[in-house]
Design a protein around this motif. Structure first.
Motif, short mmCIF file in Angstrom:
data_model
loop_
_atom_site.label_atom_id
_atom_site.label_comp_id
_atom_site.label_asym_id
_atom_site.label_seq_id
_atom_site.Cartn_x
_atom_site.Cartn_y
_atom_site.Cartn_z
N ALA A 123 11.90 4.96 2.55
CA ALA A 123 12.75 6.13 2.25
C ALA A 123 14.23 5.77 2.28
O ALA A 123 15.00 6.21 1.42
N THR A 124 14.63 4.96 3.24
CA THR A 124 16.03 4.54 3.33
C THR A 124 16.44 3.71 2.12
O THR A 124 17.51 3.91 1.55
N ILE A 125 15.58 2.81 1.70
CA ILE A 125 15.88 1.99 0.52
C ILE A 125 15.96 2.88 -0.72
O ILE A 125 16.86 2.72 -1.55
N LYS A 126 15.03 3.83 -0.85
CA LYS A 126 15.04 4.72 -2.01
C LYS A 126 16.31 5.57 -2.06
O LYS A 126 16.76 5.95 -3.13
N LEU A 172 0.81 -1.22 0.00
CA LEU A 172 0.00 0.00 0.00
C LEU A 172 0.85 1.27 0.00
O LEU A 172 0.45 2.27 -0.59
N ILE A 173 2.00 1.23 0.66
CA ILE A 173 2.83 2.43 0.70
C ILE A 173 3.89 2.45 -0.41
O ILE A 173 4.75 3.31 -0.43
N GLY A 174 3.83 1.48 -1.30
CA GLY A 174 4.76 1.46 -2.44
C GLY A 174 6.12 0.88 -2.15
O GLY A 174 7.11 1.27 -2.77
N GLY A 175 6.17 -0.06 -1.21
CA GLY A 175 7.44 -0.70 -0.88
C GLY A 175 7.98 -1.55 -2.03
O GLY A 175 7.22 -2.07 -2.84
N MET A 176 9.28 -1.64 -2.11
CA MET A 176 9.94 -2.42 -3.16
C MET A 176 9.90 -3.91 -2.82
O MET A 176 9.67 -4.28 -1.68
N ARG A 206 13.50 -2.51 13.13
CA ARG A 206 12.66 -3.36 13.96
C ARG A 206 11.26 -2.75 14.03
O ARG A 206 11.11 -1.58 14.39
N VAL A 207 10.27 -3.56 13.70
CA VAL A 207 8.88 -3.10 13.66
C VAL A 207 8.07 -3.94 14.65
O VAL A 207 8.11 -5.17 14.59
N PRO A 208 7.32 -3.28 15.55
CA PRO A 208 6.49 -4.06 16.48
C PRO A 208 5.34 -4.72 15.73
O PRO A 208 4.59 -4.05 15.01
N SER A 209 5.21 -6.03 15.88
CA SER A 209 4.21 -6.76 15.09
C SER A 209 2.77 -6.39 15.44
O SER A 209 1.86 -6.62 14.65
N HIS A 210 2.56 -5.77 16.59
CA HIS A 210 1.20 -5.36 16.97
C HIS A 210 0.86 -3.95 16.45
O HIS A 210 -0.26 -3.50 16.62
N GLN A 211 1.81 -3.29 15.79
CA GLN A 211 1.61 -1.91 15.33
C GLN A 211 2.16 -1.70 13.93
O GLN A 211 2.80 -0.70 13.66
N ILE A 212 1.95 -2.64 13.05
CA ILE A 212 2.50 -2.51 11.70
C ILE A 212 1.67 -1.46 10.96
O ILE A 212 0.48 -1.65 10.70
N GLY A 213 2.31 -0.34 10.67
CA GLY A 213 1.61 0.74 9.99
C GLY A 213 2.58 1.60 9.22
O GLY A 213 3.81 1.45 9.32
N ALA A 214 2.03 2.52 8.47
CA ALA A 214 2.84 3.39 7.61
C ALA A 214 3.87 4.19 8.40
O ALA A 214 4.96 4.44 7.91
N GLU A 215 3.55 4.56 9.65
CA GLU A 215 4.49 5.36 10.44
C GLU A 215 5.79 4.59 10.71
O GLU A 215 6.85 5.19 10.86
N TRP A 216 5.73 3.27 10.74
CA TRP A 216 6.92 2.44 10.91
C TRP A 216 7.58 2.10 9.58
O TRP A 216 8.80 1.94 9.51
N LEU A 217 6.77 1.98 8.54
CA LEU A 217 7.29 1.48 7.26
C LEU A 217 7.82 2.56 6.32
O LEU A 217 8.75 2.31 5.55
N ARG A 218 7.24 3.76 6.38
CA ARG A 218 7.70 4.83 5.48
C ARG A 218 9.20 5.14 5.62
O ARG A 218 9.88 5.32 4.61
#
Length: 120
Positions: A96-99, A13-17, A80-92
């Motif tokens: 960005a780092t990969i880009k 959804l957020i356009g991850g590679m 590290r992403v908390p599995s109970h809070q997987i959301g755009a705020e953790w993934l964006r």
């Protein structure tokens, strides 16, 4: 929804590679990352944070530290992403780092290995 399924959905959804799942990064240890990008970026979904899961108990916590420190010595950035809070705020920030090219230390190590291999 299971954490991996939730991650996969949010990542798309957020356009991850594209990422490799269950990436084994160590030649002799059984260590794996939940997700890995070829730019040297690893992602771990951390579960059991509030329920006393393996990652938060003494021995599991120490084993994770050993794994993450070894990855750092190889130039791998671990998010590290908390599995109970997987959301755009953790993934964006990960996207960005990969880009931006991921881990420059990881790329440098790969380049050294490649150059060393070509000189033989």
């Amino acid at each position: 929804m299971k954490p991996n399924s939730q991650f996969d959905l949010m990542w798309r959804l957020i356009g991850g590679m594209p990422l490799e799942r269950e990436y084994k990064f160590h030649p002799t240890r059984k260590w794996r990352f939940d997700y890995f990008h070829s730019s040297g970026v690893a992602i771990e979904l951390e579960g059991g944070i509030y329920t006393g899961g393996r990652h938060t108990r003494g021995s599991g916590f120490l084993k994770d530290m050993e794994k993450y420190n070894d990855a750092a010595s190889r130039g791998i950035l671990v998010f590290r992403v908390p599995s109970h809070q997987i959301g755009a705020e953790w993934l964006r920030p990960i996207v960005a780092t990969i880009k931006k090219g991921g881990s420059s230390a990881y790329r440098n190590l790969l380049e050294q290995i490649t150059k060393g291999g070509n000189n033989k």
